[in-house]
Scaffold this motif. Structure first.
Motif, PDB file in Angstrom:
ATOM      1  N   LEU A   3      42.299  42.915  53.188  1.00  0.00           N
ATOM      2  CA  LEU A   3      41.718  43.905  54.094  1.00  0.00           C
ATOM      3  C   LEU A   3      41.281  45.160  53.346  1.00  0.00           C
ATOM      4  N   THR A   4      42.006  45.543  52.328  1.00  0.00           N
ATOM      5  CA  THR A   4      41.608  46.687  51.508  1.00  0.00           C
ATOM      6  C   THR A   4      40.290  46.393  50.799  1.00  0.00           C
ATOM      7  N   ALA A   5      40.137  45.174  50.319  1.00  0.00           N
ATOM      8  CA  ALA A   5      38.884  44.784  49.660  1.00  0.00           C
ATOM      9  C   ALA A   5      37.717  44.824  50.641  1.00  0.00           C
ATOM     10  N   ILE A   6      37.930  44.296  51.841  1.00  0.00           N
ATOM     11  CA  ILE A   6      36.871  44.314  52.862  1.00  0.00           C
ATOM     12  C   ILE A   6      36.510  45.755  53.212  1.00  0.00           C
ATOM     13  N   ARG A   7      37.519  46.606  53.351  1.00  0.00           N
ATOM     14  CA  ARG A   7      37.253  48.017  53.671  1.00  0.00           C
ATOM     15  C   ARG A   7      36.441  48.680  52.561  1.00  0.00           C
ATOM     16  N   ALA A   8      36.758  48.388  51.314  1.00  0.00           N
ATOM     17  CA  ALA A   8      36.004  48.967  50.194  1.00  0.00           C
ATOM     18  C   ALA A   8      34.555  48.485  50.200  1.00  0.00           C
ATOM     19  N   ILE A   9      34.354  47.212  50.472  1.00  0.00           N
ATOM     20  CA  ILE A   9      32.996  46.658  50.532  1.00  0.00           C
ATOM     21  C   ILE A   9      32.215  47.323  51.655  1.00  0.00           C
ATOM     22  N   HIS A  10      32.819  47.402  52.821  1.00  0.00           N
ATOM     23  CA  HIS A  10      32.148  48.007  53.979  1.00  0.00           C
ATOM     24  C   HIS A  10      31.868  49.489  53.764  1.00  0.00           C
ATOM     25  N   SER A  11      32.748  50.173  53.034  1.00  0.00           N
ATOM     26  CA  SER A  11      32.529  51.608  52.798  1.00  0.00           C
ATOM     27  C   SER A  11      31.287  51.860  51.944  1.00  0.00           C
ATOM     28  N   GLN A  12      30.829  50.825  51.248  1.00  0.00           N
ATOM     29  CA  GLN A  12      29.611  50.944  50.439  1.00  0.00           C
ATOM     30  C   GLN A  12      28.362  50.576  51.238  1.00  0.00           C
ATOM     31  N   GLY A  13      28.567  50.284  52.532  1.00  0.00           N
ATOM     32  CA  GLY A  13      27.432  49.961  53.395  1.00  0.00           C
ATOM     33  C   GLY A  13      26.918  48.540  53.245  1.00  0.00           C
ATOM     34  N   ILE A  14      27.762  47.655  52.698  1.00  0.00           N
ATOM     35  CA  ILE A  14      27.369  46.254  52.575  1.00  0.00           C
ATOM     36  C   ILE A  14      28.419  45.368  53.230  1.00  0.00           C
ATOM     37  N   ALA A  15      28.053  44.137  53.479  1.00  0.00           N
ATOM     38  CA  ALA A  15      28.974  43.162  54.059  1.00  0.00           C
ATOM     39  C   ALA A  15      29.221  42.046  53.057  1.00  0.00           C
ATOM     40  N   CYS A  16      30.347  41.397  53.186  1.00  0.00           N
ATOM     41  CA  CYS A  16      30.699  40.313  52.269  1.00  0.00           C
ATOM     42  C   CYS A  16      29.840  39.078  52.535  1.00  0.00           C
ATOM     43  N   ARG A  17      29.617  38.756  53.780  1.00  0.00           N
ATOM     44  CA  ARG A  17      28.810  37.601  54.209  1.00  0.00           C
ATOM     45  C   ARG A  17      29.347  36.296  53.632  1.00  0.00           C
ATOM     46  N   GLY A  18      29.794  35.443  54.493  1.00  0.00           N
ATOM     47  CA  GLY A  18      30.239  34.123  54.055  1.00  0.00           C
ATOM     48  C   GLY A  18      31.627  34.106  53.452  1.00  0.00           C
ATOM     49  N   LEU A  19      32.511  34.932  53.960  1.00  0.00           N
ATOM     50  CA  LEU A  19      33.879  34.961  53.465  1.00  0.00           C
ATOM     51  C   LEU A  19      34.584  33.677  53.894  1.00  0.00           C
ATOM     52  N   THR A  20      34.918  32.842  52.931  1.00  0.00           N
ATOM     53  CA  THR A  20      35.576  31.562  53.185  1.00  0.00           C
ATOM     54  C   THR A  20      36.788  31.432  52.269  1.00  0.00           C
ATOM     55  N   PRO A  21      37.672  30.480  52.558  1.00  0.00           N
ATOM     56  CA  PRO A  21      38.844  30.303  51.690  1.00  0.00           C
ATOM     57  C   PRO A  21      38.470  30.066  50.230  1.00  0.00           C
ATOM     58  N   SER A  22      37.356  29.410  49.982  1.00  0.00           N
ATOM     59  CA  SER A  22      36.984  29.115  48.594  1.00  0.00           C
ATOM     60  C   SER A  22      36.523  30.355  47.828  1.00  0.00           C
ATOM     61  N   ARG A  23      36.254  31.442  48.527  1.00  0.00           N
ATOM     62  CA  ARG A  23      35.808  32.665  47.858  1.00  0.00           C
ATOM     63  C   ARG A  23      36.935  33.654  47.616  1.00  0.00           C
ATOM     64  N   VAL A  24      38.128  33.349  48.118  1.00  0.00           N
ATOM     65  CA  VAL A  24      39.282  34.221  47.899  1.00  0.00           C
ATOM     66  C   VAL A  24      40.034  33.718  46.671  1.00  0.00           C
ATOM     67  N   ILE A  25      40.176  34.601  45.700  1.00  0.00           N
ATOM     68  CA  ILE A  25      40.814  34.247  44.436  1.00  0.00           C
ATOM     69  C   ILE A  25      42.096  35.057  44.292  1.00  0.00           C
ATOM     70  N   ILE A  26      43.169  34.370  43.915  1.00  0.00           N
ATOM     71  CA  ILE A  26      44.427  35.066  43.625  1.00  0.00           C
ATOM     72  C   ILE A  26      44.641  34.970  42.127  1.00  0.00           C
ATOM     73  N   THR A  27      44.700  36.124  41.482  1.00  0.00           N
ATOM     74  CA  THR A  27      44.816  36.151  40.018  1.00  0.00           C
ATOM     75  C   THR A  27      46.248  35.862  39.592  1.00  0.00           C
ATOM     76  N   GLY A  28      46.426  35.719  38.313  1.00  0.00           N
ATOM     77  CA  GLY A  28      47.752  35.468  37.755  1.00  0.00           C
ATOM     78  C   GLY A  28      48.732  36.591  38.014  1.00  0.00           C
ATOM     79  N   ARG A  29      48.207  37.775  38.286  1.00  0.00           N
ATOM     80  CA  ARG A  29      49.083  38.922  38.565  1.00  0.00           C
ATOM     81  C   ARG A  29      49.208  39.172  40.067  1.00  0.00           C
ATOM     82  N   GLN A  30      48.950  38.113  40.851  1.00  0.00           N
ATOM     83  CA  GLN A  30      49.080  38.159  42.306  1.00  0.00           C
ATOM     84  C   GLN A  30      48.174  39.200  42.958  1.00  0.00           C
TER      85      GLN A  30
END
Length: 96
Positions: A3-30
């Protein structure tokens, strides 16, 4: 983090478009990252859909991602009602 990532994207006046499970990445540092965010804004420049509607779609897709996590199945992304039924049956009645 999502949700923090979505808020940051939206604050720049753009939308993520097409947010799906395959586009969410969890890094090695969680840490949660969203792949390809904002690319459709640059490549397609579809101004026929108001940015507010695109942002609303992002939030709807976040809800679908929550259902995917709750049901532990990517099929939840396609069938919201079936996923809600699974959550209702799997978890206690206290959630209602």
């Amino acid at each position: 983090q999502l949700l923090t990532a979505i808020r940051a994207i939206h604050s720049q006046g753009i939308a993520c478009r097409g947010l799906t499970p395959s586009r969410v990445i969890i890094t090695g540092r969680q840490r949660v990252r969203i792949a390809g965010c904002g690319l459709s804004h640059i490549l397609e420049n579809d101004s026929s859909i108001p940015i507010a509607a695109q942002m609303h779609e992002d939030l709807t897709n976040v809800g679908r991602l929550v259902l995917v996590l709750a049901t532990m199945s990517v099929h939840g992304y396609q069938s919201i009602q079936n996923s809600v039924d699974v959550v209702r049956n799997r978890f206690s009645q206290e959630l209602e």
